[in-house]
Design an enzyme around this catalytic site. Structure first.
Site, short mmCIF file in Angstrom:
data_model
loop_
_atom_site.label_atom_id
_atom_site.label_comp_id
_atom_site.label_asym_id
_atom_site.label_seq_id
_atom_site.Cartn_x
_atom_site.Cartn_y
_atom_site.Cartn_z
N TYR A 76 10.30 -4.94 -2.28
CA TYR A 76 9.23 -4.49 -2.41
C TYR A 76 8.49 -5.04 -3.89
O TYR A 76 8.79 -6.19 -4.44
CB TYR A 76 9.35 -2.67 -3.55
N CYS A 77 7.73 -4.83 -4.74
CA CYS A 77 7.24 -5.27 -5.93
C CYS A 77 6.44 -4.52 -6.30
O CYS A 77 7.05 -2.94 -6.42
CB CYS A 77 5.48 -6.44 -5.33
N LYS A 78 5.72 -4.75 -7.38
CA LYS A 78 5.08 -3.20 -8.23
C LYS A 78 4.24 -2.70 -7.75
O LYS A 78 4.23 -1.38 -8.11
CB LYS A 78 4.06 -4.91 -9.42
#
Length: 103
Positions: free
Chosen positions: A64-66
């Protein structure tokens, strides 16, 4: 593979071979992280490649990221490097409604 939040988290929790990978920057991680996540910043370019290359390719990676864009890119890079099972969190941390721990 892109997964919606509920599927991504449920699958990660049920997977004995799971590694949660956060590809955000160190500053972004100050907002909190998903419990147990390993952080490798994708913006480090070749440094990201080197660090990821040291990971166990037999594990299943929940990335995941933002917002979901960088993590999708990370999954693509990892697949090219020989990681067979990568799962991108659609919507990323900004839409995360699950547990969070302070970094």
């Amino acid at each position: 593979m892109n997964l919606i939040q509920e599927d991504w988290w449920a699958q990660a929790q049920a997977d004995d071979n799971a590694v949660i990978l956060d590809v955000r920057t160190e500053e972004e991680c100050l907002d909190g992280i998903i419990p147990g996540a390993l952080n490798i910043d994708i913006y480090k370019g070749q440094g990201f490649i080197y660090q990821v290359d040291e990971l166990d390719k037999s594990k299943n990676y929940y990335v995941y990221c933002k917002a979901g864009g960088r993590s999708a890119q990370a999954c693509h890079i990892m697949n090219q490097m020989g990681f067979a099972h990568t799962y991108n969190l659609m919507g990323g941390f900004s839409e995360w409604e699950g547990p969070i721990e302070e970094k």
